[in-house]
Design an enzyme around this catalytic site. Structure first.
Site, PDB file in Angstrom:
ATOM      1  CB  SER A   8      -0.909   0.066   1.266  1.00  0.00           C
ATOM      2  OG  SER A   8      -0.299  -0.065   2.477  1.00  0.00           O
ATOM      3  CB  CYS A   9       4.418   1.877   0.592  1.00  0.00           C
ATOM      4  SG  CYS A   9       5.754   3.087   0.867  1.00  0.00           S
ATOM      5  CG  ASP A  10       0.845   6.381  -2.185  1.00  0.00           C
ATOM      6  OD1 ASP A  10       0.259   5.438  -2.659  1.00  0.00           O
ATOM      7  OD2 ASP A  10       0.281   7.420  -1.872  1.00  0.00           O
TER       8      ASP A  10
END
Length: 114
Positions: A8-10
């Site tokens: 989920s880390c951009d």
């Protein structure tokens, strides 16, 4: 090439897209689903030291003072989201984060893939 991070880390997403576009075909290791082995954590700490712990993260802010005082390797093991991301490994090389230096190392030109 392996990219360690959280799905989920951009920043991890940007790095994966740029590396794939550059022809690297990285293997993504989601450290929440596949926790790091103690030897991997030790290797990352040997390379990056305290910089491996993201002290600006929401997870860090949610820890008690007692938890923050624990050994950094134990913190990463217990709270994978505390690890600054991504850690990129290829051959003997390791980079931390997706800054201009990491981009230059893996893409050949600073600023690409950002």
């Amino acid at each position: 090439m392996k990219v360690y991070g959280i799905a989920s880390c951009d920043t991890v997403k940007k790095a994966l897209r740029a590396l794939d576009a550059a022809g690297h075909r990285p293997e993504f290791v989601d450290i929440r689903k596949t926790p790091l082995e103690p030897a991997e954590i030790a290797r990352f700490f040997a390379e990056f030291g305290e910089a491996l712990v993201n002290r600006r993260s929401t997870t860090w802010r949610g820890l008690s003072e007692t938890e923050r005082a624990e050994a950094p390797d134990r913190l990463i093991s217990a709270h994978p989201a505390l690890m600054k991301r991504p850690v990129i490994e290829a051959g003997e090389g390791l980079t931390l984060g997706w800054d201009a230096q990491a981009q230059a190392r893996w893409l050949g030109k600073p600023g690409e893939g950002a």
